[in-house]
Design a protein around this motif. Structure first.
Motif, short mmCIF file in Angstrom:
data_model
loop_
_atom_site.label_atom_id
_atom_site.label_comp_id
_atom_site.label_asym_id
_atom_site.label_seq_id
_atom_site.Cartn_x
_atom_site.Cartn_y
_atom_site.Cartn_z
N THR A 1 0.85 -1.19 0.00
CA THR A 1 0.00 0.00 0.00
C THR A 1 0.88 1.24 0.00
O THR A 1 1.84 1.34 0.77
N TYR A 2 0.55 2.19 -0.87
CA TYR A 2 1.31 3.43 -1.02
C TYR A 2 0.40 4.58 -0.60
O TYR A 2 -0.63 4.83 -1.24
N GLU A 3 0.75 5.28 0.46
CA GLU A 3 -0.06 6.38 0.95
C GLU A 3 0.32 7.66 0.21
O GLU A 3 1.50 8.02 0.14
N LEU A 4 -0.70 8.31 -0.35
CA LEU A 4 -0.48 9.51 -1.16
C LEU A 4 -0.88 10.76 -0.39
O LEU A 4 -2.02 10.87 0.08
N SER A 5 0.03 11.70 -0.30
CA SER A 5 -0.28 13.00 0.30
C SER A 5 -0.79 13.98 -0.75
O SER A 5 -1.45 14.97 -0.43
N GLU A 6 -0.48 13.70 -2.04
CA GLU A 6 -0.93 14.50 -3.17
C GLU A 6 -1.30 13.54 -4.30
O GLU A 6 -0.94 12.37 -4.28
N GLN A 7 -2.00 14.05 -5.31
CA GLN A 7 -2.29 13.22 -6.47
C GLN A 7 -1.03 12.96 -7.28
O GLN A 7 -0.11 13.78 -7.29
N LEU A 8 -0.98 11.82 -7.94
CA LEU A 8 0.09 11.52 -8.87
C LEU A 8 -0.32 11.98 -10.27
O LEU A 8 -1.39 11.62 -10.76
N ASN A 9 0.55 12.75 -10.90
CA ASN A 9 0.27 13.30 -12.21
C ASN A 9 1.11 12.62 -13.29
O ASN A 9 2.34 12.54 -13.16
N TYR A 10 0.44 12.12 -14.33
CA TYR A 10 1.17 11.70 -15.51
C TYR A 10 1.80 12.94 -16.15
O TYR A 10 1.20 14.03 -16.12
N THR A 11 2.98 12.78 -16.75
CA THR A 11 3.70 13.96 -17.24
C THR A 11 4.12 13.87 -18.70
O THR A 11 4.64 14.85 -19.24
#
Length: 475
Positions: free
Chosen positions: A53-63
């Motif tokens: 499980t990976y906890e995200l503090s922000e959204q991950l954006n494709y770049t």
């Protein structure tokens, strides 16, 4: 050149190290994951480790183009890596809507929006997954998305009306939202044109299982939509006349071969129906036209226009199997009911009054004064006909109390429907337990044996129930 043992051993050891280091560990924080995506450039694959499980503090954006986020080995079960949103006031886990992100892939992963049981919906922000925008040829498959903090488990945006050809398939969606007032969430929200949404399993999405925002020339097929613990407002919704222009543009959009399960009894009741421990129904199995959904006249005389709805199958408890109003140039054919069904509910606090009070629950409801040029076909063995009546704001109906014997038994349950409980399709009373009804699906082939209703313009005649193979042309 012949390799000696030391060289061979060194090569094998290096290969083992590289293989074991293929996935990115969950010790990598959100900024570290984002840096990998950014630095990887076009075609980069961020592969996460199975079971982590990976906890995200922000959204991950494709770049960049053709990037992918997935689980190493591409599992399809509970070992898929999980992205869990924990950031304060954040709603979106992955975002691929900026220009230049065509070919983005999200595969074999789980997205946990992490909305807590005691939290209201976040009114700002997006869905768990935000794809589409000004892009083409994106893919989302074998993804589980659930508990969004915002309004949708999966949103596919139209961009500046140049989004094309997203494929969404083999995903597990839900639960999404809560089934109390204005805390609902969609399962899949489709606004990207020329897209394919197929073979998805959507459970307990509380707003719409699949909401089609026009999405011209798209195909929505072979999906299974059901409720277990939460009431759903609509299984498949074609009610929003925006954002595509002209308003109500569903041209070339096809909804076919989907299976929609309303609620079923969760314990024994009488010989034909039982209670449901969550009081869960689908209010409208397939909703067509803005007036079916909205009772406040917000879209005036606008209509949903130009789609095909065929070969869909309904079973279980609904208020309405289908509701059709404010629609034009639709073909609705060979949609059927199978197994045990009931059509139940009572007028809720948001139902209108006097002449605008909606028709009581029934299998197939049509409002003749607001439709134009509809071609309706039912299977020859259908036990239900379209009933004329007011189809305005049908989401206002409330399900019965959970301890009432109003829910049909599902396949393999301990009871068979009694012969006395079958009706001719006019719907059950809103003040008494619903009747259980069985219907066969037919073979999906159009022939002279089918009931056919060709509707041109406005009409107010009553469709005569029980006559098979007749063609009505009502002006």
């Amino acid at each position: 050149m012949r390799l000696n043992l030391l060289t061979l051993f060194s090569s094998m050891t290096l290969s083992s190290i590289l293989a074991s280091a293929a996935c990115t560990s969950n010790t990598t924080d959100t900024s570290g994951l984002q840096k990998l995506i950014h630095d990887g450039g076009a075609g980069y694959k961020l592969q996460l480790c199975a079971g982590q499980t990976y906890e995200l503090s922000e959204q991950l954006n494709y770049t960049a183009m053709n990037q992918e986020i997935s689980t190493e080995g591409y599992p399809t079960d509970g070992t898929r890596a999980t992205l869990k949103m924990v950031g304060f006031n954040k709603t979106t886990a992955v975002m691929a809507q900026d220009p230049g992100l065509s070919g983005a892939k999200l595969m074999n992963i789980q997205i946990n929006g992490n909305r807590l049981d005691n939290e209201d919906i976040y009114t700002a922000g997006g869905g768990n997954i935000e794809f589409g925008g000004q892009n083409q040829n994106q893919i989302i498959e074998y993804v589980k998305s659930y508990d969004p903090r915002g309004w949708s488990c999966l949103h596919l945006s139209e961009g500046t009306f140049n989004c094309l050809n997203i494929t969404v398939q083999n995903n597990d969606i839900g639960p999404c939202g809560r089934d109390y007032f204005q805390n609902w969430a969609d399962g899949i929200s489709l606004s990207c044109a020329d897209s394919l949404v197929q073979n998805n399993n959507i459970v307990d999405a509380t707003d719409g299982g699949i909401v089609v925002f026009g999405a011209p020339s798209s195909t929505i097929k072979n999906n299974t939509i059901s409720v277990k613990t939460r009431t759903m407002l609509g299984g498949i919704n074609m009610v929003d006349v925006l954002p595509w222009l002209p308003e109500g543009n569903f041209s070339g959009t096809t909804v076919e071969g989907n299976t929609i399960h309303g609620g079923f009894a969760t314990s024994m009741g009488d010989n034909s129906m039982g209670p449901n421990n969550a009081s869960a129904i689908i209010k409208i199995g397939i909703a067509v036209g803005p007036n079916v959904w909205f009772s406040d006249g917000r879209y005036g005389t606008n209509k949903s226009t130009g789609a095909i709805i065929k070969d869909n199958v309904f079973s279980g408890a609904f208020a309405f199997g289908m509701g059709v109003s404010s629609a034009k140039d639709f073909t609705i054919s060979n949609n059927s009911f199978t197994g045990n069904t009931s059509f139940i509910g009572t007028y809720g606090p948001n139902c209108t009054s006097s002449s605008k009070t909606p028709h009581e629950p029934t299998a197939l409801l049509l409002e003749p004064s607001s439709i134009e040029n509809l071609d309706l076909t039912l299977p020859s063995d259908s036990k239900f006909n379209f009933v004329n009546g007011t189809a305005l704001g049908l989401t206002c109906f409330m399900p019965p109390a959970k301890d009432q014997n109003s829910w049909p038994y599902g396949d393999g349950f301990n009871s068979q429907p009694s012969s006395s409980s079958t009706t001719s399709g006019t719907g059950s009373s809103t003040t008494s337990p619903a009747t259980t009804q069985s219907a066969s699906g037919g073979d999906g082939k159009k022939s002279s044996a089918f009931k056919s209703i060709s509707i041109n313009g406005i009409f107010s005649s009553t469709i005569i129930a029980g006559i098979l193979g007749a063609v009505f042309i009502i002006l």
